[in-house]
Design a protein around this motif. Structure first.
Motif, PDB file in Angstrom:
ATOM      1  N   LYS A   1       0.892  -1.155   0.007  1.00 36.42           N
ATOM      2  CA  LYS A   1      -0.137  -0.151   0.197  1.00 36.42           C
ATOM      3  C   LYS A   1       0.856   1.440  -0.017  1.00 36.42           C
ATOM      4  O   LYS A   1       1.834   1.257   0.447  1.00 36.42           O
ATOM      5  CB  LYS A   1      -0.954   0.176   1.319  1.00 36.42           C
ATOM      6  CG  LYS A   1      -1.848  -0.938   1.395  1.00 36.42           C
ATOM      7  CD  LYS A   1      -2.747  -1.043   2.659  1.00 36.42           C
ATOM      8  CE  LYS A   1      -3.764  -2.042   2.525  1.00 36.42           C
ATOM      9  NZ  LYS A   1      -4.621  -2.040   3.792  1.00 36.42           N
ATOM     10  N   GLY A   2       0.365   2.369  -0.542  1.00 37.09           N
ATOM     11  CA  GLY A   2       1.199   3.581  -0.481  1.00 37.09           C
ATOM     12  C   GLY A   2       0.773   4.216   0.615  1.00 37.09           C
ATOM     13  O   GLY A   2      -0.290   4.015   1.425  1.00 37.09           O
ATOM     14  N   THR A   3       1.375   5.443   0.562  1.00 39.04           N
ATOM     15  CA  THR A   3       0.970   6.522   1.820  1.00 39.04           C
ATOM     16  C   THR A   3      -0.085   7.348   1.339  1.00 39.04           C
ATOM     17  O   THR A   3      -0.339   7.574   0.000  1.00 39.04           O
ATOM     18  CB  THR A   3       2.117   7.140   2.275  1.00 39.04           C
ATOM     19  OG1 THR A   3       2.876   7.988   1.185  1.00 39.04           O
ATOM     20  CG2 THR A   3       3.423   6.152   2.732  1.00 39.04           C
ATOM     21  N   THR A  48       8.543   6.688  14.185  1.00 37.15           N
ATOM     22  CA  THR A  48       9.476   6.620  13.107  1.00 37.15           C
ATOM     23  C   THR A  48       9.394   7.938  12.252  1.00 37.15           C
ATOM     24  O   THR A  48      10.258   8.208  11.897  1.00 37.15           O
ATOM     25  CB  THR A  48       8.833   5.406  12.174  1.00 37.15           C
ATOM     26  OG1 THR A  48       8.909   4.225  12.948  1.00 37.15           O
ATOM     27  CG2 THR A  48       9.710   5.346  10.813  1.00 37.15           C
ATOM     28  N   VAL A  49       8.083   8.202  12.174  1.00 34.36           N
ATOM     29  CA  VAL A  49       7.935   9.497  11.423  1.00 34.36           C
ATOM     30  C   VAL A  49       8.598  10.782  12.196  1.00 34.36           C
ATOM     31  O   VAL A  49       9.148  11.646  11.564  1.00 34.36           O
ATOM     32  CB  VAL A  49       6.478  10.089  11.324  1.00 34.36           C
ATOM     33  CG1 VAL A  49       6.290  11.311  10.715  1.00 34.36           C
ATOM     34  CG2 VAL A  49       5.790   9.047  10.288  1.00 34.36           C
ATOM     35  N   LEU A 217       9.880   2.231   4.025  1.00 34.72           N
ATOM     36  CA  LEU A 217      10.539   3.278   4.635  1.00 34.72           C
ATOM     37  C   LEU A 217      10.872   4.407   3.645  1.00 34.72           C
ATOM     38  O   LEU A 217      10.863   5.492   3.951  1.00 34.72           O
ATOM     39  CB  LEU A 217      11.666   2.672   5.321  1.00 34.72           C
ATOM     40  CG  LEU A 217      11.598   2.366   6.724  1.00 34.72           C
ATOM     41  CD1 LEU A 217      12.679   1.754   7.408  1.00 34.72           C
ATOM     42  CD2 LEU A 217      10.643   3.058   7.711  1.00 34.72           C
ATOM     43  N   GLN A 218      11.342   4.065   2.266  1.00 31.93           N
ATOM     44  CA  GLN A 218      11.693   4.921   1.348  1.00 31.93           C
ATOM     45  C   GLN A 218      10.515   5.701   1.034  1.00 31.93           C
ATOM     46  O   GLN A 218      10.424   7.115   0.901  1.00 31.93           O
ATOM     47  CB  GLN A 218      12.262   4.338   0.244  1.00 31.93           C
ATOM     48  CG  GLN A 218      12.961   5.133  -0.877  1.00 31.93           C
ATOM     49  CD  GLN A 218      13.533   4.480  -2.082  1.00 31.93           C
ATOM     50  OE1 GLN A 218      13.134   3.173  -2.181  1.00 31.93           O
ATOM     51  NE2 GLN A 218      14.111   5.432  -3.087  1.00 31.93           N
ATOM     52  N   ALA A 219       9.268   5.121   0.998  1.00 35.76           N
ATOM     53  CA  ALA A 219       8.222   5.885   0.533  1.00 35.76           C
ATOM     54  C   ALA A 219       7.758   6.662   1.584  1.00 35.76           C
ATOM     55  O   ALA A 219       7.196   7.907   1.540  1.00 35.76           O
ATOM     56  CB  ALA A 219       6.925   4.771   0.065  1.00 35.76           C
ATOM     57  N   LEU A 220       7.884   6.225   2.846  1.00 36.99           N
ATOM     58  CA  LEU A 220       7.485   6.829   3.910  1.00 36.99           C
ATOM     59  C   LEU A 220       8.066   8.293   4.318  1.00 36.99           C
ATOM     60  O   LEU A 220       7.805   9.557   4.588  1.00 36.99           O
ATOM     61  CB  LEU A 220       7.461   6.425   5.106  1.00 36.99           C
ATOM     62  CG  LEU A 220       6.966   6.834   6.619  1.00 36.99           C
ATOM     63  CD1 LEU A 220       5.502   7.544   6.236  1.00 36.99           C
ATOM     64  CD2 LEU A 220       7.298   5.842   7.786  1.00 36.99           C
ATOM     65  N   GLU A 221       9.620   8.124   3.824  1.00 40.28           N
ATOM     66  CA  GLU A 221      10.523   9.548   3.954  1.00 40.28           C
ATOM     67  C   GLU A 221      10.099  10.257   3.037  1.00 40.28           C
ATOM     68  O   GLU A 221      10.145  11.496   3.381  1.00 40.28           O
ATOM     69  CB  GLU A 221      11.939   8.764   3.697  1.00 40.28           C
ATOM     70  CG  GLU A 221      12.541   7.997   5.017  1.00 40.28           C
ATOM     71  CD  GLU A 221      13.864   7.465   4.572  1.00 40.28           C
ATOM     72  OE1 GLU A 221      14.450   7.439   3.667  1.00 40.28           O
ATOM     73  OE2 GLU A 221      14.615   7.201   5.666  1.00 40.28           O
ATOM     74  N   GLN A 222       9.615   9.921   1.810  1.00 40.70           N
ATOM     75  CA  GLN A 222       9.442  10.800   0.633  1.00 40.70           C
ATOM     76  C   GLN A 222       8.052  11.362   1.241  1.00 40.70           C
ATOM     77  O   GLN A 222       7.993  12.872   0.697  1.00 40.70           O
ATOM     78  CB  GLN A 222       9.006   9.988  -0.906  1.00 40.70           C
ATOM     79  CG  GLN A 222       8.883  11.167  -2.002  1.00 40.70           C
ATOM     80  CD  GLN A 222       9.928  11.794  -2.135  1.00 40.70           C
ATOM     81  OE1 GLN A 222      11.101  11.576  -2.338  1.00 40.70           O
ATOM     82  NE2 GLN A 222       9.768  13.298  -2.173  1.00 40.70           N
TER      83      GLN A 222
END
Length: 233
Positions: A1-3, A48-49, A217-222
């Motif tokens: 799933k995406g963010t 994490t965020v 994590l990469q998608a979340l960082e973005q």
């Protein structure tokens, strides 16, 4: 799933005005410094965020850490020991309370709404005082964006003291999986914590921004980077 990153127009229109921020953080508060309230239910990924904001050089004021530090101090210990005898570690010499012992305090208040309200009435003003000091320190250092990490942001009406709110979320199934992977966590404890917190659905409804952590994590960082960019523009 995406963010998921969304803004709710109603909350933007109702976000805190400058006088509310002034009431919370004192006169002279620099209007150009943007305060973002960060919150989310247990195991939703809020920590994490928060670390991702820190990695980008954004100051993060952590309410839980403030409470931890207060519990190590004599001022808070004396107030809590007076209200809840037996909740603190006492000095072997003077008998005065030295620090709050969470293992002793918990059984005295958990499950009792009146006692929890009494405890919050002691702790919240002290947390607010420390938070104000930290906000002013960030201001003096020239910060343009400050994240205030508060687990019970909406429950304590803390949204009135920030410019916008960010709710970190995930599905109930993913939340349960993450929670029960924690050491010493049980279904009973989890349900007890959930009852103390506003529902995720209601938090998302009230939020200015929402980010789902069910992604890499990469998608979340973005997503965090995109939000920082939009708030800084």
């Amino acid at each position: 799933k995406g963010t998921l990153l969304q803004k709710t127009t109603e909350e933007e229109e109702g976000s805190s005005s400058s006088w509310l921020k002034e009431a919370a953080f004192g006169k002279g508060h620099r209007a150009s410094m943007f305060l973002l309230g960060l919150t989310g239910g247990i195991a939703m990924g809020k920590s994490t965020v928060a670390e991702m904001f820190k990695a980008k050089g954004i100051p993060v004021i952590d309410a839980d850490k403030i409470v931890h530090n207060l519990y190590e101090g004599e001022e808070t210990s004396a107030l809590i020991e007076a209200a809840f005898p037996g909740a603190c570690t006492l000095s072997p010499d003077s008998g005065k309370p030295l620090r709050v012992d969470r293992r002793k305090l918990g059984p005295l208040v958990v499950g009792d709404e009146a006692k929890m309200a009494q405890l919050n009435g002691i702790v919240h003003p002290l947390v607010a005082r420390e938070r104000t000091t930290m906000v002013h320190a960030c201001e003096e250092q020239g910060a343009s964006l400050v994240v205030i990490d508060v687990p019970l942001l909406f429950e304590t009406k803390g949204e009135s003291t920030v410019d916008a709110t960010l709710v970190v979320t995930c599905s109930p199934e993913e939340q349960r999986r993450r929670v029960l992977e924690r050491e010493n966590m049980t279904e009973e404890k989890f349900e007890g914590i959930r009852k103390m917190q506003m529902s995720d659905e209601e938090k998302r409804r009230r939020a200015t921004h929402v980010i789902s952590t069910e992604c890499s994590l990469q998608a979340l960082e973005q997503e965090v980077a995109n939000l920082v960019s939009s708030l800084s523009s």
